[in-house]
Structures are given as structure tokens and as C-alpha cells.
Design a protein around this motif. Structure first.
Motif, PDB file in Angstrom:
ATOM      1  N   PHE A 171       0.833  -1.195   0.000  1.00 20.91           N
ATOM      2  CA  PHE A 171       0.000   0.000   0.000  1.00 20.91           C
ATOM      3  C   PHE A 171       0.866   1.242   0.000  1.00 20.91           C
ATOM      4  N   ASN A 202      -0.715   8.262  -0.869  1.00 23.23           N
ATOM      5  CA  ASN A 202      -0.448   9.430  -1.711  1.00 23.23           C
ATOM      6  C   ASN A 202      -0.121  10.675  -0.889  1.00 23.23           C
ATOM      7  N   LYS A 207       3.549   0.356   2.887  1.00 21.75           N
ATOM      8  CA  LYS A 207       3.355  -0.672   3.915  1.00 21.75           C
ATOM      9  C   LYS A 207       3.086  -2.021   3.267  1.00 21.75           C
ATOM     10  N   LEU A 223       0.237  -3.038  -6.192  1.00 21.62           N
ATOM     11  CA  LEU A 223       0.485  -1.810  -5.443  1.00 21.62           C
ATOM     12  C   LEU A 223      -0.808  -1.014  -5.388  1.00 21.62           C
ATOM     13  N   ILE A 224      -1.349  -0.903  -4.175  1.00 23.28           N
ATOM     14  CA  ILE A 224      -2.598  -0.172  -3.986  1.00 23.28           C
ATOM     15  C   ILE A 224      -2.269   1.240  -3.523  1.00 23.28           C
ATOM     16  N   LYS A 225      -2.737   2.218  -4.278  1.00 21.54           N
ATOM     17  CA  LYS A 225      -2.464   3.608  -3.919  1.00 21.54           C
ATOM     18  C   LYS A 225      -3.715   4.228  -3.338  1.00 21.54           C
ATOM     19  N   GLY A 226      -3.528   5.005  -2.294  1.00 19.87           N
ATOM     20  CA  GLY A 226      -4.685   5.643  -1.673  1.00 19.87           C
ATOM     21  C   GLY A 226      -4.272   6.459  -0.468  1.00 19.87           C
ATOM     22  N   THR A 227      -5.123   6.460   0.556  1.00 21.13           N
ATOM     23  CA  THR A 227      -4.845   7.213   1.778  1.00 21.13           C
ATOM     24  C   THR A 227      -4.754   6.241   2.948  1.00 21.13           C
ATOM     25  N   CYS A 228      -3.688   6.354   3.712  1.00 24.72           N
ATOM     26  CA  CYS A 228      -3.489   5.423   4.807  1.00 24.72           C
ATOM     27  C   CYS A 228      -4.306   5.824   6.035  1.00 24.72           C
ATOM     28  N   ALA A 229      -4.379   4.925   6.989  1.00 24.55           N
ATOM     29  CA  ALA A 229      -5.208   5.145   8.171  1.00 24.55           C
ATOM     30  C   ALA A 229      -4.781   6.389   8.945  1.00 24.55           C
ATOM     31  N   LYS A 249      -5.803   9.526   7.042  1.00 21.73           N
ATOM     32  CA  LYS A 249      -7.256   9.598   6.985  1.00 21.73           C
ATOM     33  C   LYS A 249      -7.813  10.335   8.202  1.00 21.73           C
TER      34      LYS A 249
END
Lengths: 135, 135
Positions: free
Chosen positions: B90, B93, B99, B123-129, B132
Motif C-alpha cells: 500500500f 499518496n 506498507k 500496489l494499492i495507492k490511496g490514503t493510509c489510516a 485519513k
DNA sequence: CTGTGTGCAAACACTTTGCAGGTGT
DNA sequence: ACACCTGCAAAGTGTTTGCACACAG
């Protein structure tokens, strides 16, 4: 649709470099690297121009970039199919080719609480059909 | 298992650089870049040495490399879990952290005839906990 | 002692930026 | 005419290689 039409549709200036890049990736059956695109292009362009053109074309969602590793980057056209569903990419360890697997959609991954996904990139490495038969 | 034991197990010479790198990635909760590893390391090592150490450690399956893009590369330890099942990565962005999602296994993809897969990278792109909750 | 790891210098490749001049609309 | 694209030069960064020396086993 022709390269010129694509540029017009996106309100982009019709320059020979952009037109050529689109023409090349459009007719290619695989994703191409900067060098592969240059070889197939009529005119000769500066690397800087290439980088800027790729960036612009990518920002307008005309092409997309596939990063195989930190040394190998390829580009492919966004067609109407890939634009709708995210697709996977296949990298052949033997011939180093990259292909957009339009028929192999990216699967959904369940993330832990708090995480939100935006885009999932799937790169499958192995041996392509061509190299397989040559063994 | 301690860094020294890992090196011994793989018949590798026990040098302070290797030992340090393993120590750092071992205690890290996320994948780390070369610079992040350097910052956490006691001694000061040449970049060349880092590159060679990473390469050697990767060849011995002690660590693995995560290529986010052609400008950002991170390293993480291979633990017994990740060594068995392929896991996803993960990328946030916002904070640019990477991670290993040990609990999110890579799914199986059905390839067209003739293609054989060897390794699939997700590979997952996004917003981590973390990021967030800070919104 | 011997093979391998390390540091330094250099070279190479990739990518970005600034600026002057050219081109599309 | 104006905005923006291109080419050139230069700089920044990532990575590799050769060689001499240091160190682990």
C-alpha cells in the motif's frame, strides 16, 4: 479516431511530436518505451520534448505510464475499454515486453479499517505467449 | 531472530552495514527508502555500499524491493509470512509511506492461453489510516 | 591468507528546469 | 499576436563500475 482528432477533442495543440507519439502507441500491440517510440517516429525529437509530451498526454488521459521497475518505463494508449475498467499489465521476463491485459481486470482488495484505495496497479511478471512457444 | 543470525543462516559475512540494514528494516513498521534507512543507521556508509548491500540482501531473499515509481524505491524485510504468501503493498499518496499488507494476499489472475505467470505485484495507492484521521 | 566487502572517484542514465526561439491557432 | 511547444544547455538525482584498501572467516 485519428491522432489529430484525439488532440482536438482534448483541446490540445496539434504538434507533430504529439501527433507522432499518439500514432505510434495507437498502432502498437504492446506498451512502448521512450526509445521504442523514438525509433518508430518519423521526426527526431529532444528527450526533453518527449518527457513533456508524455506528461501532457498522460495528464489528458490519452496515454498511461507503466513502471516495470525504476529503470524501465513504458507507455500505452488509453482506449475506451481500459479507460472504463482498470486493467492489469503483463511483463515478460524474457523479451521485456509489456502488454495491457484488457481482458484481465484488476480485482478488488479488502483493506484494513481506515485505509481507502484510489488506484490499484497490478503487474504480472512471467513468460509471454510468444516466448513460451520459442522454448 | 537477530540480524547476525539471519546473516549466518544465509552464509553471508557479518558486516556492520548489512547488520545495520537488517536491524533497521526489522524494527520498522513500514518499508523504508535508502535515505530513511541511512538516517536510522548508526554508522555512515557510502551510497555504493548501500546499493550493493541491498542487492545482495535481496538476492538472498532477506529483504524485498518495492518500486513505487521510477523515483521512489523502498525496502522491507521478508518475514516468514510474506515469504510464504505473496502480499500486496500500500502506498499513501499523502505521506508517501509504503506498507506491506501481510493480511491482504495477492489474488489469482487468469491469463490468456500461452501466458504463464511467475510473480504478481500489486500496489494499492490511496490514503493510509494515519492520514485519513488527520483530515 | 584469501575472498569478499567497502570507500572513493568517475561515468552513465534518467529526469527536470530555465531560457530563447519557433510554431499552432 | 499570443500562448504554448520545442530545443539546447545545465543541473540534480539515481545507479553502476573499476580499483585500491580493509576486514571477516
Amino acid at each position: 479516431m485519428k491522432p489529430i482528432d484525439i488532440l482536438n477533442k482534448h483541446d490540445m495543440k496539434r504538434t507533430s511530436c504529439r501527433e507522432g507519439i499518439i500514432e505510434v502507441v495507437m498502432t502498437a500491440s504492446q506498451a512502448l518505451s521512450e526509445n521504442e517510440i523514438r525509433e518508430r517516429l518519423a521526426g527526431n525529437y529532444d528527450r526533453t520534448t518527449f518527457y513533456r509530451s508524455f506528461k501532457t498526454l498522460e495528464e489528458h488521459n490519452i496515454i498511461h505510464k507503466i513502471v516495470v521497475n525504476n529503470q524501465l518505463v513504458k507507455y500505452a494508449l488509453n482506449n475506451s475499454v481500459t479507460h472504463k475498467n482498470e486493467h492489469t499489465h503483463f511483463f515478460c521476463n524474457k523479451c521485456q515486453s509489456v502488454k495491457c491485459m484488457d481482458d484481465v481486470p484488476v480485482q478488488k482488495y479488502q483493506l484494513p479499517d481506515g485505509y481507502s484505495d484510489n488506484k490499484t496497479e497490478v503487474l504480472i511478471k512471467g513468460t509471454c505467449a510468444n516466448c513460451k512457444t520459442e522454448e
